[in-house]
Design an enzyme around this catalytic site. Structure first.
Site, PDB file in Angstrom:
ATOM      1  N   GLY A 100     -40.711  15.729 -23.668  1.00 25.46           N
ATOM      2  CA  GLY A 100     -40.015  16.997 -23.551  1.00 25.46           C
ATOM      3  C   GLY A 100     -40.982  18.397 -23.797  1.00 25.46           C
ATOM      4  N   GLU A 103     -42.357  19.027 -20.587  1.00 24.65           N
ATOM      5  CA  GLU A 103     -41.201  19.299 -19.806  1.00 24.65           C
ATOM      6  C   GLU A 103     -41.044  20.687 -19.965  1.00 24.65           C
ATOM      7  OE1 GLU A 103     -38.146  16.137 -18.281  1.00 24.65           O
ATOM      8  OE2 GLU A 103     -38.478  16.220 -20.556  1.00 24.65           O
ATOM      9  N   GLU A 123     -41.942   8.586 -21.545  1.00 24.53           N
ATOM     10  CA  GLU A 123     -40.683   8.086 -21.732  1.00 24.53           C
ATOM     11  C   GLU A 123     -40.304   6.915 -21.097  1.00 24.53           C
ATOM     12  OE1 GLU A 123     -40.202  12.723 -21.748  1.00 24.53           O
ATOM     13  OE2 GLU A 123     -41.428  11.226 -20.541  1.00 24.53           O
TER      14      GLU A 123
END
Length: 686
Positions: A100, A103, A123
């Site tokens: 994240g 991201e 992930e």
């Protein structure tokens, strides 16, 4: 305070300070969203820089939130606010931006990296995919084929590689924050570039992506997250961004409930738990290991010495004579040379590691070592003699470790006047490759010595798991149960290719018969001869001169030195003769029974190991099998696999096979039977 907000010369800086790893907790998400909104509402602010303190930029999701609905603001809401900002937002990334964290960074207007930056989307290792636009923004920044490789592999890119790939905009020269602020100021002077979501010019040729997807076909068939990543990246070609983003989210939610995905998350948490050693008093500090000694330079000793050198620890490899010492050093050099030839090691790195390895003759050469690992023959009398000598020559406080695979560490420790310094450090072959390290806590091992072995294992890039003393410890004790069933299955009617096919289909890279051929059937034969045990089929193969790959024939035939064996009718005939001699009537055995009898007895032995306190947690057993025996990660380990199947069914299946075969060793262990009767799983023991 999760985020420190400051404004200077029209540039706002939001500095993340959420130790230890700046995980994207609800509090951090809220603070970052507030910073974006403050910068957007302040006319005096022209741009925003997001920076971070500590050893990571953002390490990804907060694992304490796993399994719970995310609190608002969600990461998706934060990412949307960043990409929708009317003012430029620049990520100043000096360390790891993972999951994240990356991201979030990809939603910024630009990404400026420090030399220590690492960018990755790991992930896949949790059985998941990037769930907040990673499968869509990464392909639009670095190309679909490269993005697929990044996400399916799960390993991060270094700073230079990330910039070269297009995942980041520039590598800072000098001060990272100053470079990011300069880029933010420049971006504020003109119209903003299109966000990643609006770009398709960098997707690259579809053919290149499809070729990368085809290379992952085997993994995708077993690992649902890999298949989902491929599908989502393909959507970057076929769908508008918002539709592709919706597909990504749906795939993420589906993976949360997939049993294979759950198994991989179990692995993640089991590895973290295994790092917590029970019964070590708070404040116990490991001893410093500046120099090591390894006794023996055979296959295991050479590999262990390489582990120390690879970690930058000087190591002395001790042999009984100069010729053996020279052979050992040549063995180590040859292994490094092979890595250089493959391109996995630079010649300079090889030379630096070899410079840390010194050959010596005689145990007196261990006098200045902080840690001594013996890797001599598996014979208790010899090992006790070695430890008695080490007791005399090793300096006070040195950790004295045995690499034994089976033998009693307490008995070795009793040969010394300092049993608190003695323990087991069981490396797995090849030691310079395999990640598992069983750290064997003996009866009198001190907390400091144990902590030192565990910490040293981590320095050696191993996964240390603390176990207790018993024959075979955890991994080999369970393996012995499987090996016994291999023999019984062969006698009762199965063929080697059928036994191996059952485990390969289950997910193992190699079956037990092929593995025995690779290791050499004579190794187990010698151990059985020394311990008074027998394995009728394997013994007959050795006595017929079939020692495995090294002789071109074992359980299988290896024509012209081939590494992959083929079934041999002579072996089927030999097994038939041995079965007749043993008085066993052969029958056809189905694939399900073969698999049950290979896997479930290991689970049963795992239950006994837990009941005896040899392993502290079911997850520790899983970690041993994942990293020492190549148990398929997407099945989570033997104890997790049993829980997923249901212990009531496992117990009933074991009982049924015990009744059908007369093999009472298959009866459920007391702990397994109790948990099954109570409707519980091994996970309830945590």
């Amino acid at each position: 305070m999760a985020v420190r907000y400051e404004v200077a010369d029209g540039i706002a800086t939001a500095t993340i300070a959420a130790p230890p790893v700046n995980a994207l907790s609800a509090a951090l998400r809220a603070a970052l969203l507030d910073a974006v909104r403050r910068a957007g509402a302040d006319d005096a602010v022209r741009a925003l820089v997001i920076a971070a303190e500590g050893r990571t930029f953002i390490a990804g999701a907060d694992i304490s939130e796993f399994g719970r609905p995310p609190a608002s603001p969600t990461l998706a809401e934060l990412v949307a606010a960043l990409e929708g900002s009317a003012k430029p937002v620049v990520a100043a990334i000096g360390a790891a931006a993972l999951g994240g964290g990356l991201e979030l960074a990809m939603a910024c207007t630009a990404r400026i990296l420090g030399a220590g930056a690492k960018l990755g989307l790991p992930e896949v290792k949790l059985g998941l995919l990037p769930g907040c636009g990673g499968t869509q923004r990464a392909p639009r920044l670095m190309g679909a084929a490269a993005a697929l490789k990044l996400m399916a592999g799960g390993e991060p890119l270094g700073a230079q590689a990330a910039v070269a790939a297009g995942l980041a905009d520039a590598l800072a020269e000098g001060d990272l924050l100053a470079a990011a602020r300069a880029r933010a100021a420049k971006l504020a002077e003109g119209p903003l570039p299109p966000p990643a979501s609006a770009r398709t010019d960098r997707l690259g040729p579809r053919e290149a992506f499809e070729a990368e997807a085809a290379a992952l076909a085997k993994r995708a068939a077993q690992e649902p997250q890999v298949a989902a990543i491929i599908g989502c990246v393909r959507a970057a070609f076929d769908l508008p961004f918002d539709a592709a983003l919706a597909r990504e989210r749906a795939a993420f939610v589906a993976l949360l409930d997939d049993p294979r995905s759950k198994a991989l998350r179990h692995v993640f948490f089991a590895e973290r738990e295994a790092a917590k050693v029970p019964a070590i008093p708070a404040g116990t500090r490991p001893r410093e290991v500046r120099r090591a000694a390894v006794l023996g330079s055979g296959t295991m000793g050479a590999g262990i010495a390489m582990c120390f050198a690879n970690a930058g620890i000087p190591v002395r490899v001790i042999e009984t004579d100069a010729e053996a010492s020279a052979r050992g050093l040549q063995r180590i050099r040859g292994t490094y040379d092979a890595s250089v030839k493959r391109g996995s090691l630079a010649p300079e790195a090889r030379d630096a590691r070899m410079a840390l390895i010194e050959g010596a003759v005689g145990l007196d050469a261990a006098a200045d070592a902080d840690m001594v690992v013996e890797a001599v023959f598996e014979e208790m009398g010899l090992k006790k003699q070695v430890f008695a000598t080490l007791d005399r020559v090793a300096k006070p406080g040195a950790v004295l470790a045995s690499n034994t695979s089976y033998l009693d560490i307490d008995e070795m420790a009793a040969a010394t006047s300092r049993p608190g310094d003695v323990l087991g450090m069981h490396f797995f072959s090849p030691a310079n490759v395999m990640k598992l390290l069983e750290v064997v806590r003996a009866r009198h091992t001190s907390p400091e010595a144990l902590a030192t072995a565990v910490e040293t294992g981590r320095r050696l890039a191993k996964v240390p798991v603390v176990v207790g003393v018993c024959f075979g410890f955890v991994g080999n004790r369970m393996l012995a149960r499987r090996s016994a069933q291999v023999e019984r299955l062969l006698l009762e009617g199965a063929l080697p290719e059928e036994v191996d096919a059952a485990l390969v289909e289950f997910g193992f890279r190699m079956g037990p018969c092929a593995m025995s051929d690779l290791a050499g059937l004579d190794i187990g034969w010698r151990i059985r001869r020394a311990t008074g045990k027998r394995a009728p089929v394997a013994d007959a193969l050795v006595e017929a001169g079939r020692l495995g790959q090294k002789t071109g024939k074992g359980f299988f035939l290896y024509p012209e030195g081939a590494r992959a064996g083929v079934p041999d009718p002579e072996v089927a005939a030999l097994i038939g003769r041995v079965a007749a001699q043993e008085g066993v009537a052969r029958r056809t055995i189905g694939r399900d029974e073969i698999l049950d009898r290979l896997v479930l007895p290991m689970v049963n032995e795992g239950a006994r190991i837990l009941e005896e306190g040899i392993a502290a947690r079911p997850g520790d057993i899983d970690v041993v099998w994942l990293h020492g025996y190549n148990w398929p990660a997407w099945r989570g380990g033997p104890m997790h696999h049993a829980d997923a199947r249901g212990l009531a069914e496992v117990a009933a299946t074991l009982d049924a096979h015990a009744a059908a075969t007369g093999d009472e060793s298959l009866r459920p262990a007391p702990l397994l039977a109790r948990l099954a009767a109570e409707g519980r799983g091994f996970a309830s023991l945590r």
